[in-house]
Design a protein around this motif. Sequence first.
Motif, PDB file in Angstrom:
ATOM      1  N   ILE A   1      21.976   6.984 -10.414  1.00 51.40           N
ATOM      2  CA  ILE A   1      21.694   5.703 -11.090  1.00 51.40           C
ATOM      3  C   ILE A   1      20.347   5.169 -10.589  1.00 51.40           C
ATOM      4  CG2 ILE A   1      22.505   3.342 -11.522  1.00 51.40           C
ATOM      5  CD1 ILE A   1      24.677   5.014 -12.578  1.00 51.40           C
ATOM      6  N   GLY A   2      20.114   5.319  -9.292  1.00 48.88           N
ATOM      7  CA  GLY A   2      18.823   4.891  -8.725  1.00 48.88           C
ATOM      8  C   GLY A   2      17.668   5.620  -9.397  1.00 48.88           C
ATOM      9  N   LYS A   3      17.837   6.916  -9.593  1.00 46.59           N
ATOM     10  CA  LYS A   3      16.796   7.710 -10.279  1.00 46.59           C
ATOM     11  C   LYS A   3      16.512   7.139 -11.663  1.00 46.59           C
ATOM     12  CE  LYS A   3      16.519  12.138 -12.759  1.00 46.59           C
ATOM     13  NZ  LYS A   3      15.216  12.746 -12.576  1.00 46.59           N
ATOM     14  N   ALA A   4      17.585   6.895 -12.412  1.00 46.68           N
ATOM     15  CA  ALA A   4      17.409   6.407 -13.782  1.00 46.68           C
ATOM     16  C   ALA A   4      16.637   5.086 -13.780  1.00 46.68           C
ATOM     17  CB  ALA A   4      18.772   6.234 -14.452  1.00 46.68           C
ATOM     18  N   MET A   5      16.991   4.205 -12.866  1.00 48.09           N
ATOM     19  CA  MET A   5      16.358   2.873 -12.828  1.00 48.09           C
ATOM     20  C   MET A   5      14.903   2.960 -12.374  1.00 48.09           C
ATOM     21  SD  MET A   5      18.441   0.837 -14.006  1.00 48.09           S
ATOM     22  CE  MET A   5      19.869   1.570 -14.790  1.00 48.09           C
ATOM     23  N   ILE A   6      14.668   3.724 -11.308  1.00 45.33           N
ATOM     24  CA  ILE A   6      13.296   3.803 -10.767  1.00 45.33           C
ATOM     25  C   ILE A   6      12.373   4.496 -11.773  1.00 45.33           C
ATOM     26  CG2 ILE A   6      11.873   4.784  -8.911  1.00 45.33           C
ATOM     27  CD1 ILE A   6      14.337   4.366  -7.031  1.00 45.33           C
ATOM     28  N   GLU A   7      12.870   5.530 -12.420  1.00 40.25           N
ATOM     29  CA  GLU A   7      12.015   6.214 -13.404  1.00 40.25           C
ATOM     30  C   GLU A   7      11.744   5.323 -14.606  1.00 40.25           C
ATOM     31  OE1 GLU A   7      13.640  10.144 -14.241  1.00 40.25           O
ATOM     32  OE2 GLU A   7      12.496  10.945 -12.535  1.00 40.25           O
ATOM     33  N   LYS A   8      12.792   4.669 -15.088  1.00 39.09           N
ATOM     34  CA  LYS A   8      12.632   3.894 -16.315  1.00 39.09           C
ATOM     35  C   LYS A   8      11.733   2.680 -16.116  1.00 39.09           C
ATOM     36  CE  LYS A   8      15.051   1.697 -20.076  1.00 39.09           C
ATOM     37  NZ  LYS A   8      16.278   1.407 -20.759  1.00 39.09           N
ATOM     38  N   TYR A   9      11.933   1.982 -15.013  1.00 36.28           N
ATOM     39  CA  TYR A   9      11.207   0.716 -14.844  1.00 36.28           C
ATOM     40  C   TYR A   9       9.972   0.858 -13.955  1.00 36.28           C
ATOM     41  CZ  TYR A   9      15.224  -1.087 -17.253  1.00 36.28           C
ATOM     42  OH  TYR A   9      16.204  -1.293 -18.202  1.00 36.28           O
TER      43      TYR A   9
ATOM     44  N   ASP B   1       0.834  -1.220   0.000  1.00 38.13           N
ATOM     45  CA  ASP B   1       0.000   0.000   0.000  1.00 38.13           C
ATOM     46  C   ASP B   1       0.859   1.257   0.000  1.00 38.13           C
ATOM     47  OD1 ASP B   1      -2.204  -1.527  -0.031  1.00 38.13           O
ATOM     48  OD2 ASP B   1      -2.708  -1.259   2.107  1.00 38.13           O
ATOM     49  N   GLU B   2       1.921   1.206   0.794  1.00 46.50           N
ATOM     50  CA  GLU B   2       2.810   2.378   0.872  1.00 46.50           C
ATOM     51  C   GLU B   2       3.478   2.633  -0.483  1.00 46.50           C
ATOM     52  OE1 GLU B   2       4.795   2.560   5.227  1.00 46.50           O
ATOM     53  OE2 GLU B   2       4.823   0.555   4.313  1.00 46.50           O
ATOM     54  N   VAL B   3       3.892   1.565  -1.126  1.00 41.03           N
ATOM     55  CA  VAL B   3       4.571   1.741  -2.421  1.00 41.03           C
ATOM     56  C   VAL B   3       3.597   2.273  -3.467  1.00 41.03           C
ATOM     57  CG1 VAL B   3       5.707   0.517  -4.331  1.00 41.03           C
ATOM     58  CG2 VAL B   3       6.379   0.027  -1.961  1.00 41.03           C
TER      59      VAL B   3
ATOM     60  N   PHE C   1       9.532  -1.978  -6.105  1.00 42.59           N
ATOM     61  CA  PHE C   1       8.542  -0.984  -6.546  1.00 42.59           C
ATOM     62  C   PHE C   1       7.833  -1.480  -7.822  1.00 42.59           C
ATOM     63  CE2 PHE C   1      11.116   2.821  -4.596  1.00 42.59           C
ATOM     64  CZ  PHE C   1      10.840   2.339  -3.323  1.00 42.59           C
ATOM     65  N   CYS C   2       8.600  -2.038  -8.732  1.00 37.15           N
ATOM     66  CA  CYS C   2       8.007  -2.536  -9.985  1.00 37.15           C
ATOM     67  C   CYS C   2       6.974  -3.618  -9.705  1.00 37.15           C
ATOM     68  CB  CYS C   2       9.094  -3.114 -10.896  1.00 37.15           C
ATOM     69  SG  CYS C   2      10.075  -1.848 -11.708  1.00 37.15           S
ATOM     70  N   LEU C   3       7.334  -4.532  -8.813  1.00 37.00           N
ATOM     71  CA  LEU C   3       6.434  -5.645  -8.477  1.00 37.00           C
ATOM     72  C   LEU C   3       5.155  -5.111  -7.843  1.00 37.00           C
ATOM     73  CD1 LEU C   3       6.582  -8.741  -8.624  1.00 37.00           C
ATOM     74  CD2 LEU C   3       7.521  -8.735  -6.296  1.00 37.00           C
ATOM     75  N   LYS C   4       5.316  -4.222  -6.880  1.00 40.86           N
ATOM     76  CA  LYS C   4       4.157  -3.732  -6.115  1.00 40.86           C
ATOM     77  C   LYS C   4       3.281  -2.783  -6.921  1.00 40.86           C
ATOM     78  CE  LYS C   4       6.028  -4.747  -1.593  1.00 40.86           C
ATOM     79  NZ  LYS C   4       7.041  -4.404  -0.616  1.00 40.86           N
ATOM     80  N   ARG C   5       3.816  -2.213  -7.978  1.00 39.29           N
ATOM     81  CA  ARG C   5       3.021  -1.297  -8.806  1.00 39.29           C
ATOM     82  C   ARG C   5       2.636  -1.935 -10.137  1.00 39.29           C
ATOM     83  NH1 ARG C   5       4.018   4.357  -6.732  1.00 39.29           N
ATOM     84  NH2 ARG C   5       3.524   5.198  -8.786  1.00 39.29           N
ATOM     85  N   GLY C   6       2.867  -3.226 -10.240  1.00 37.18           N
ATOM     86  CA  GLY C   6       2.427  -3.951 -11.423  1.00 37.18           C
ATOM     87  C   GLY C   6       3.218  -3.651 -12.687  1.00 37.18           C
ATOM     88  N   LYS C   7       4.446  -3.168 -12.543  1.00 37.15           N
ATOM     89  CA  LYS C   7       5.270  -2.888 -13.729  1.00 37.15           C
ATOM     90  C   LYS C   7       6.091  -4.101 -14.148  1.00 37.15           C
ATOM     91  CE  LYS C   7       4.052   1.439 -13.822  1.00 37.15           C
ATOM     92  NZ  LYS C   7       2.950   1.792 -14.706  1.00 37.15           N
ATOM     93  N   MET C   8       6.251  -5.047 -13.228  1.00 39.11           N
ATOM     94  CA  MET C   8       6.929  -6.310 -13.557  1.00 39.11           C
ATOM     95  C   MET C   8       6.175  -7.410 -12.834  1.00 39.11           C
ATOM     96  SD  MET C   8      11.032  -5.746 -13.215  1.00 39.11           S
ATOM     97  CE  MET C   8      11.866  -4.337 -13.951  1.00 39.11           C
ATOM     98  N   ASP C   9       6.208  -8.619 -13.397  1.00 42.37           N
ATOM     99  CA  ASP C   9       5.628  -9.737 -12.650  1.00 42.37           C
ATOM    100  C   ASP C   9       6.739 -10.496 -11.927  1.00 42.37           C
ATOM    101  OD1 ASP C   9       6.850 -11.373 -14.526  1.00 42.37           O
ATOM    102  OD2 ASP C   9       5.035 -11.614 -15.728  1.00 42.37           O
TER     103      ASP C   9
END
Length: 369
Positions: free
Chosen positions: A70-78, A48-50, A179-187
Motif C-alpha cells: 500500500i505504501g508503494k502505491a501511495m508513494i508512487e502515485k502521489y 535535501d535527503e528527500v 515526500f510530496c511536500l518536500k518534492r513539490g508534489k503537494m503544497d
Amino acid sequence: EKGGYEHFMLKEIHEQPTALRDTLLPLINHQEGEAPSLREDMMPLGADEVRKIEHISILACGTASHAGLIGKAMIEKYARIPVDVDIGSEYRYRDPIVQPNTLFIVISQSGETADTIAALRDAQQKGATVLAITNVVGSTISREADKVIYTWAGPEIAVASTKAYISQLMVLYVLMLDFCLKRGKMDAAQVSGILGELLELPQKAQLILDQKDAVQKFAHQFFDREHAFYLGRGVDYSLAMEASLKLKEISYVHSEAYAAGELKHGTIALIEEGTLVVALATQDALFEKMLSNITEVKVRGAKVLALVNDGNHQIDNEVDYVWYLPPVSNMLAPMLAIIPMQLLAYYISLEKGCDIDKPRNLAKSVTVE
Ligand code: F6R
C-alpha cells in the motif's frame, strides 16, 4: 488482560482507533482552530535527503510486506518516486542490485524478524540508508537502522497482526505526505487537508467496529467453506492479500488473493457453485472493471460479498452481500477497508473453534530463517 474480550485478536482489532491516533499525533502539529501540519522535527529525512531519493526499496515479511505494498502505491502515485517491495527471505538471497540514492524502508512490528534484519544488513553493507518502521523501541531493527519512525500500536499479543498493520499504513501515509511536500508534489494546504482526513479515521474505524455483528452474521453463514477468493484491483488487490492471509492463518480456510483482472488467465476455473468470493471495490477509477469481474464469478455460482464505498449502490443487485465503508476518500480507503476483513477472519475462526490467538505452527515473532 484481554480487557473483557474473548481473544487478544478481537481486543487488538478494537484498539485500532487508538493505535491510529497514537501513531499519527506525535508526527503532526495539531492545535484547536489551526490547520494540522507535519512536525518537521519528527520527519526522518530532511528536505535535501528527500529530494535526492531516486528509488525506494521496501523490505518486510508477511503482513508488514502487505502494508509495504500500500505504501508503494501511495508513494508512487502521489510523490512520484519509484518503489519496489520485497519480502526479506527473497531479497537476502538474491544478491540484489542497490542503485545509488536508494532509500530502504524496512517494516517490522517486532523489530526482530530474522529475514528482515538480514535484508537490512545487506542493504547497509551496500552503502544504503535504511529507515525502519517498527513497533518495538529497543528492538534489533530499531537499533541497527539509520533512522527510525515508530508505530504506537502498543504490544500486539495475538499472532495475527491487526493494529500493527493499520499503524504501519498510517506511518507510510505520513511519509508519503512528507515526500510530496518536500518534492513539490503537494503544497502545505493539500497536506493539511489530508492530515485532517487522517485525524478523522479513528472515529470512522470505530463506526465499522460498531457494526461487527453484521460481519459475524455473515461469518456464521459461510464458515464451512473450504475455499475463499479475495479479489481486488490496485490497492484493493494489496488489501486482498492481507485479508486472505488473515483468513488462512487463523481459520485454516484455504484462500487466495487475486488481482481481479488476472482471474480469467487461469484461476476462474476454480470458481464453482457456492465458492466464497470477497470482492474489494473501494476505488472509483477501477469500479467498472471490478463490476465486470464480479459478474464473471457470479455467473459461475460464487457467493459474493462486496466491500464498496458509502453510497455506492451500483452493485446491490449483483452480489449476495454488500458492506459499505463510512465516507472516506479513495486514497484513505485501505485503512478502513481492512477492518471488516480482519473481523471476517476472526469470526470465521471463532465459528470453527480454532485457537485464534495462537494458530497452529505459527510464532508471533519469527527470529529464525
Ligand atoms: C501475520 C503476521 C506475520 C508478520 C510477519 C512479520 O498476521 O503477523 O505475517 O507480519 O511475521 O513480522 P514483523 O512485523 O514482526 O517483522
